[in-house]
Design a protein around this motif. Structure first.
Motif, short mmCIF file in Angstrom:
data_model
loop_
_atom_site.label_atom_id
_atom_site.label_comp_id
_atom_site.label_asym_id
_atom_site.label_seq_id
_atom_site.Cartn_x
_atom_site.Cartn_y
_atom_site.Cartn_z
N GLY A 84 83.96 34.89 39.05
CA GLY A 84 84.50 36.12 38.47
C GLY A 84 83.43 37.17 38.27
O GLY A 84 82.28 36.85 37.93
N ILE A 85 83.80 38.43 38.47
CA ILE A 85 82.88 39.55 38.28
C ILE A 85 83.63 40.67 37.56
O ILE A 85 84.71 41.08 37.99
N THR A 86 83.07 41.15 36.45
CA THR A 86 83.68 42.26 35.73
C THR A 86 82.64 42.94 34.86
O THR A 86 81.45 42.59 34.92
N GLU A 87 83.06 43.91 34.05
CA GLU A 87 82.15 44.60 33.15
C GLU A 87 82.08 43.87 31.81
O GLU A 87 82.98 43.12 31.44
N LYS A 88 81.00 44.13 31.09
CA LYS A 88 80.73 43.39 29.85
C LYS A 88 81.20 44.21 28.63
O LYS A 88 80.41 44.76 27.87
N GLY A 118 82.11 29.13 31.29
CA GLY A 118 81.59 30.42 30.84
C GLY A 118 80.12 30.35 30.45
O GLY A 118 79.43 31.37 30.42
N GLY A 119 79.64 29.14 30.14
CA GLY A 119 78.27 29.03 29.66
C GLY A 119 77.44 27.98 30.38
O GLY A 119 76.22 28.13 30.49
N PHE A 138 78.80 41.84 35.67
CA PHE A 138 78.14 40.54 35.55
C PHE A 138 79.16 39.45 35.83
O PHE A 138 80.34 39.72 36.06
N ILE A 139 78.70 38.21 35.83
CA ILE A 139 79.57 37.06 36.07
C ILE A 139 79.94 36.43 34.72
O ILE A 139 79.11 35.76 34.11
N PRO A 140 81.17 36.64 34.24
CA PRO A 140 81.55 36.06 32.94
C PRO A 140 81.96 34.60 33.04
O PRO A 140 81.84 33.85 32.07
N ASN A 231 78.35 33.57 15.98
CA ASN A 231 77.18 33.25 16.82
C ASN A 231 77.49 32.23 17.91
O ASN A 231 76.56 31.61 18.44
N TYR A 232 78.75 32.07 18.27
CA TYR A 232 79.11 31.01 19.21
C TYR A 232 78.40 31.17 20.56
O TYR A 232 77.86 30.21 21.11
N SER A 233 78.42 32.37 21.12
CA SER A 233 77.82 32.56 22.45
C SER A 233 76.79 33.69 22.45
O SER A 233 76.57 34.33 23.47
N SER A 234 76.16 33.91 21.31
CA SER A 234 75.21 35.03 21.18
C SER A 234 74.07 34.92 22.18
O SER A 234 73.55 35.95 22.66
N SER A 235 73.67 33.71 22.55
CA SER A 235 72.56 33.54 23.49
C SER A 235 72.92 34.00 24.90
O SER A 235 72.03 34.24 25.72
N LEU A 236 74.22 34.12 25.18
CA LEU A 236 74.66 34.53 26.51
C LEU A 236 74.74 36.04 26.66
O LEU A 236 74.88 36.56 27.77
N GLY A 237 74.68 36.75 25.54
CA GLY A 237 74.72 38.21 25.60
C GLY A 237 76.11 38.80 25.70
O GLY A 237 76.27 39.99 25.95
N TYR A 238 77.12 38.00 25.52
CA TYR A 238 78.49 38.50 25.49
C TYR A 238 79.35 37.51 24.70
O TYR A 238 78.95 36.36 24.49
N ASP A 239 80.51 37.97 24.25
CA ASP A 239 81.39 37.12 23.45
C ASP A 239 82.30 36.33 24.39
O ASP A 239 83.34 36.83 24.84
N MET A 240 81.91 35.09 24.67
CA MET A 240 82.66 34.26 25.60
C MET A 240 84.07 33.98 25.11
O MET A 240 84.99 33.75 25.90
#
Length: 289
Positions: A84-88, A118-119, A138-140, A231-240
């Motif tokens: 998948g590819i989309t905007e963040k 996702g992660g 990016f690739i979500p 803070n579930y996915s904060s290390s990924l830089g987006y809210d998964m």
């Protein structure tokens, strides 16, 4: 997929598949996936945001370009990946997950296994493979596809136990009648009972099931919220977890369509009193008048 097959049945029976047979995807099934992607064109959902999907074939997780795709040992013998590819941003993520989940359900319906990721994959390796990612995209998420290996799914079962994949929250924890202080009982959900149950059964990251639904007294409007896991996915830089909301919307919407409950998703915040600061409004499903 047989057009007469119940999508509700597909949603009930779908499970995340991490172990695949080594046989290649048949030409017919592979072509069906390609045609679905081509027909969909821009992968947009109820909010008309733009996204796209790439289909990448692999052998031992190595692409035709010789790039090793990293999934940290979670996926065994995939034959291809849907990428998948989309905007963040909030609604691009929700919208794309809605349309991407429709694709995974289509794949399930023709006998292919899928597993939302996702992660637990190396974005860098997939980005190297693709040339279609533009600035701001990016690739979500990705999913492997292939035929499930039913004989060697010990690993799959172990992962399901770890993430408690088969332990779905009860109705009273997720769904509410007119306000958050009154749990919705299944027998009181009227015609929305099956769509709400399909929402409940949807896959989510680490099986957190962050969706919450408040149904109006007349059962004509359903307000969807996310309860964020801090803070579930904060290390990924987006809210998964926003992907989970798109999945929930897709499950609910597709069940409604199958049951001839015509409606649409709108964004009109009812400004309800929320249980805590982790709650956020996403969208409302409204029966056509």
């Amino acid at each position: 997929m047989n057009d007469n097959r119940s999508m509700i049945e597909v949603m009930r029976n779908r499970k995340s598949i991490r172990t695949y047979k080594t046989e290649n995807i048949s030409d017919g099934d592979y072509q069906a996936i390609i045609e679905y992607i081509q027909k969909a064109g821009s992968f947009s959902g109820p909010f008309n945001r733009q996204g796209k999907v790439a289909l990448v074939q692999v052998n031992n997780n190595v692409t035709d370009k010789g790039i090793k795709l990293g999934t940290y040992g979670f996926i065994k013998n995939p034959r291809a990946y849907l990428v998948g590819i989309t905007e963040k941003n909030k609604y691009s993520l929700v919208d794309f997950a809605y349309s991407f989940h429709k694709l995974t359900l289509f794949a399930t319906g023709i006998g292919l296994g899928t597993c939302w990721m996702g992660g637990t994959f190396s974005r860098n390796s997939f980005e190297q493979e693709l040339s279609s990612i533009k600035d701001g995209e990016f690739i979500p998420c990705i999913t492997p596809i292939g035929y499930p290996n039913e004989k060697e799914r010990i690993f799959d079962k172990a992962v399901r136990v770890v993430v408690k994949a088969d332990n779905k929250k009860a109705w009273e924890k997720l769904f509410f009648d007119a306000a958050f202080d009154k749990p919705l009982r299944e027998e009181n959900a009227g015609p929305l009972a099956i769509p709400i149950e399909m929402l409940r059964l949807g896959p989510s990251a680490s099986n957190k099931q962050p969706w919450r639904l408040v149904v109006s007294p007349d059962r004509k409007t359903s307000h969807l919220y996310i309860e964020h896991t801090p803070n579930y996915s904060s290390s990924l830089g987006y809210d998964m977890q926003l992907l989970d909301m798109g999945i929930a919307m897709c499950q609910f919407d597709m069940a409604c369509k199958e049951l001839s409950l015509e409606g649409k998703w709108i964004v009109e915040d009812p400004e309800m009193d929320l249980p805590n600061s982790n709650y956020e409004y996403i969208a409302s499903w409204q029966i056509n008048s």
